[in-house]
Design a protein around this motif. Structure first.
Motif, PDB file in Angstrom:
ATOM      1  N   GLU A  30       0.512  -1.206  -0.124  1.00  0.00           N
ATOM      2  CA  GLU A  30      -0.050  -0.081   0.017  1.00  0.00           C
ATOM      3  C   GLU A  30       0.908   1.229   0.066  1.00  0.00           C
ATOM      4  O   GLU A  30       1.701   1.380   0.875  1.00  0.00           O
ATOM      5  N   GLY A  31       0.806   1.966  -0.842  1.00  0.00           N
ATOM      6  CA  GLY A  31       1.239   3.244  -0.992  1.00  0.00           C
ATOM      7  C   GLY A  31       2.218   3.466  -2.338  1.00  0.00           C
ATOM      8  O   GLY A  31       2.329   2.369  -2.876  1.00  0.00           O
ATOM      9  N   GLU A  32       3.079   4.477  -2.355  1.00  0.00           N
ATOM     10  CA  GLU A  32       3.849   4.598  -3.534  1.00  0.00           C
ATOM     11  C   GLU A  32       5.378   4.253  -3.306  1.00  0.00           C
ATOM     12  O   GLU A  32       6.000   4.901  -2.222  1.00  0.00           O
ATOM     13  N   ALA A  33       5.816   3.315  -3.914  1.00  0.00           N
ATOM     14  CA  ALA A  33       7.447   3.315  -3.872  1.00  0.00           C
ATOM     15  C   ALA A  33       7.777   2.574  -5.011  1.00  0.00           C
ATOM     16  O   ALA A  33       7.209   1.806  -5.891  1.00  0.00           O
ATOM     17  N   PRO A  34       9.137   2.610  -5.730  1.00  0.00           N
ATOM     18  CA  PRO A  34       9.393   1.968  -6.775  1.00  0.00           C
ATOM     19  C   PRO A  34       9.576   0.585  -6.554  1.00  0.00           C
ATOM     20  O   PRO A  34      10.029   0.074  -5.654  1.00  0.00           O
ATOM     21  N   ILE A  35       9.137  -0.239  -7.336  1.00  0.00           N
ATOM     22  CA  ILE A  35       9.053  -1.814  -7.152  1.00  0.00           C
ATOM     23  C   ILE A  35       9.434  -2.511  -8.521  1.00  0.00           C
ATOM     24  O   ILE A  35       9.372  -2.154  -9.427  1.00  0.00           O
ATOM     25  N   LEU A  36      10.630  -3.374  -8.275  1.00  0.00           N
ATOM     26  CA  LEU A  36      11.084  -4.210  -9.340  1.00  0.00           C
ATOM     27  C   LEU A  36      11.347  -5.709  -8.780  1.00  0.00           C
ATOM     28  O   LEU A  36      11.892  -5.825  -7.938  1.00  0.00           O
ATOM     29  N   ARG A  37      10.668  -6.427  -9.612  1.00  0.00           N
ATOM     30  CA  ARG A  37      10.974  -7.963  -9.381  1.00  0.00           C
ATOM     31  C   ARG A  37      12.169  -8.350  -9.801  1.00  0.00           C
ATOM     32  O   ARG A  37      12.738  -7.902 -10.812  1.00  0.00           O
ATOM     33  N   GLU A  38      12.667  -9.616  -9.355  1.00  0.00           N
ATOM     34  CA  GLU A  38      14.171 -10.075  -9.765  1.00  0.00           C
ATOM     35  C   GLU A  38      14.084 -10.319 -11.168  1.00  0.00           C
ATOM     36  O   GLU A  38      15.322  -9.819 -11.741  1.00  0.00           O
ATOM     37  N   LYS A  39      13.265 -10.590 -11.776  1.00  0.00           N
ATOM     38  CA  LYS A  39      13.395 -10.760 -13.438  1.00  0.00           C
ATOM     39  C   LYS A  39      13.485  -9.415 -13.974  1.00  0.00           C
ATOM     40  O   LYS A  39      14.309  -9.565 -15.279  1.00  0.00           O
ATOM     41  N   ASP A  40      13.308  -8.369 -13.628  1.00  0.00           N
ATOM     42  CA  ASP A  40      13.507  -7.044 -14.345  1.00  0.00           C
ATOM     43  C   ASP A  40      14.847  -6.385 -13.517  1.00  0.00           C
ATOM     44  O   ASP A  40      15.040  -5.214 -14.096  1.00  0.00           O
ATOM     45  N   ILE A  41      15.680  -6.893 -12.695  1.00  0.00           N
ATOM     46  CA  ILE A  41      16.533  -6.212 -12.120  1.00  0.00           C
ATOM     47  C   ILE A  41      17.940  -6.717 -12.786  1.00  0.00           C
ATOM     48  O   ILE A  41      18.179  -7.799 -13.055  1.00  0.00           O
ATOM     49  N   LEU A  42      18.671  -5.726 -13.116  1.00  0.00           N
ATOM     50  CA  LEU A  42      20.166  -5.775 -13.789  1.00  0.00           C
ATOM     51  C   LEU A  42      20.992  -5.326 -12.551  1.00  0.00           C
ATOM     52  O   LEU A  42      20.802  -4.205 -11.950  1.00  0.00           O
ATOM     53  N   THR A  43      21.794  -6.269 -12.520  1.00  0.00           N
ATOM     54  CA  THR A  43      23.064  -5.596 -11.672  1.00  0.00           C
ATOM     55  C   THR A  43      24.369  -5.082 -12.534  1.00  0.00           C
ATOM     56  O   THR A  43      24.209  -5.194 -13.748  1.00  0.00           O
ATOM     57  N   ALA A  44      25.069  -4.260 -12.067  1.00  0.00           N
ATOM     58  CA  ALA A  44      26.155  -3.645 -12.513  1.00  0.00           C
ATOM     59  C   ALA A  44      26.862  -4.930 -13.317  1.00  0.00           C
ATOM     60  O   ALA A  44      27.498  -4.551 -14.721  1.00  0.00           O
ATOM     61  N   ALA A  45      27.052  -5.925 -12.851  1.00  0.00           N
ATOM     62  CA  ALA A  45      27.913  -6.814 -13.381  1.00  0.00           C
ATOM     63  C   ALA A  45      27.059  -7.626 -14.678  1.00  0.00           C
ATOM     64  O   ALA A  45      27.778  -7.808 -15.910  1.00  0.00           O
ATOM     65  N   SER A  46      25.974  -7.543 -14.492  1.00  0.00           N
ATOM     66  CA  SER A  46      25.004  -8.074 -15.773  1.00  0.00           C
ATOM     67  C   SER A  46      24.823  -7.251 -16.744  1.00  0.00           C
ATOM     68  O   SER A  46      24.109  -7.449 -17.791  1.00  0.00           O
ATOM     69  N   ALA A  47      24.845  -5.883 -16.528  1.00  0.00           N
ATOM     70  CA  ALA A  47      24.828  -4.843 -17.608  1.00  0.00           C
ATOM     71  C   ALA A  47      26.033  -4.983 -18.396  1.00  0.00           C
ATOM     72  O   ALA A  47      26.995  -4.054 -18.468  1.00  0.00           O
ATOM     73  N   ASP A  48      26.119  -6.037 -19.078  1.00  0.00           N
ATOM     74  CA  ASP A  48      27.368  -6.306 -20.256  1.00  0.00           C
ATOM     75  C   ASP A  48      27.148  -6.007 -21.461  1.00  0.00           C
ATOM     76  O   ASP A  48      28.085  -6.341 -22.360  1.00  0.00           O
ATOM     77  N   SER A  49      26.390  -4.989 -21.917  1.00  0.00           N
ATOM     78  CA  SER A  49      26.199  -4.566 -23.464  1.00  0.00           C
ATOM     79  C   SER A  49      25.758  -3.188 -23.281  1.00  0.00           C
ATOM     80  O   SER A  49      25.257  -2.375 -22.204  1.00  0.00           O
ATOM     81  N   PRO A  50      25.854  -2.400 -24.379  1.00  0.00           N
ATOM     82  CA  PRO A  50      25.493  -0.892 -24.441  1.00  0.00           C
ATOM     83  C   PRO A  50      24.068  -0.744 -23.936  1.00  0.00           C
ATOM     84  O   PRO A  50      23.706   0.087 -23.224  1.00  0.00           O
ATOM     85  N   ALA A  51      23.062  -1.620 -24.474  1.00  0.00           N
ATOM     86  CA  ALA A  51      21.762  -1.382 -24.248  1.00  0.00           C
ATOM     87  C   ALA A  51      21.313  -1.690 -22.663  1.00  0.00           C
ATOM     88  O   ALA A  51      20.634  -1.063 -22.178  1.00  0.00           O
ATOM     89  N   LYS A  52      21.701  -2.807 -22.200  1.00  0.00           N
ATOM     90  CA  LYS A  52      21.695  -3.222 -20.900  1.00  0.00           C
ATOM     91  C   LYS A  52      22.272  -2.097 -19.823  1.00  0.00           C
ATOM     92  O   LYS A  52      21.900  -1.921 -18.903  1.00  0.00           O
ATOM     93  N   LYS A  53      23.336  -1.512 -20.404  1.00  0.00           N
ATOM     94  CA  LYS A  53      24.141  -0.230 -19.578  1.00  0.00           C
ATOM     95  C   LYS A  53      23.069   0.836 -19.421  1.00  0.00           C
ATOM     96  O   LYS A  53      22.763   1.717 -18.439  1.00  0.00           O
TER      97      LYS A  53
END
Length: 130
Positions: free
Chosen positions: A32-55
């Protein structure tokens, strides 16, 4: 209206700037309320951002989680310039992403960035076939 979230065993979710990991059983809860929410399938880590589009996606993700479009601003625009220089055909994707960011719809910008990631994969696949 509350957002109903169901988590699989050991699934993670980010709510605001906090990572929550489920235990061994499926769980359902309501936010209840407003907060940014991301499920695991939508989360990128710095390590997994391994291409220009992912960055680019990762930069938008950080904007979304902090709810601050100026966060990552310089890095984001440098990544966009570099991407457009390498793939001018991506202009429509970039325009959609930029418009959603400018209108403050950062979650929609993440969805648009996923399309850019798919387009990048297409470009790479076509380049390796030639």
């Amino acid at each position: 209206m509350a957002l109903k979230v169901e988590l699989k065993p050991n699934e993670r979710i980010i709510i605001g700037q906090v990572v929550i990991r489920n235990d061994e059983q499926r769980t359902r809860f309501f936010i209840e309320g407003e907060a940014p929410i991301l499920r695991e399938k939508d989360i990128l880590t710095a390590a997994s951002a391994d291409s220009p589009a992912k960055k680019i996606y990762f930069a938008i993700q950080l904007m979304y989680l902090t709810q601050d479009t100026t966060h990552q601003h310089e890095i984001y625009f440098q990544l966009v310039r570099d991407f457009l220089q390498a793939a001018p055909s991506s202009l429509a994707y970039m325009t959609e992403i930029n418009n959603t960011i400018l209108s403050g719809e950062l979650y929609k910008a993440l969805k648009a960035a996923k399309k850019l990631i798919a387009y990048e994969a297409e470009l790479i696949a076509n380049a390796t076939r030639v």
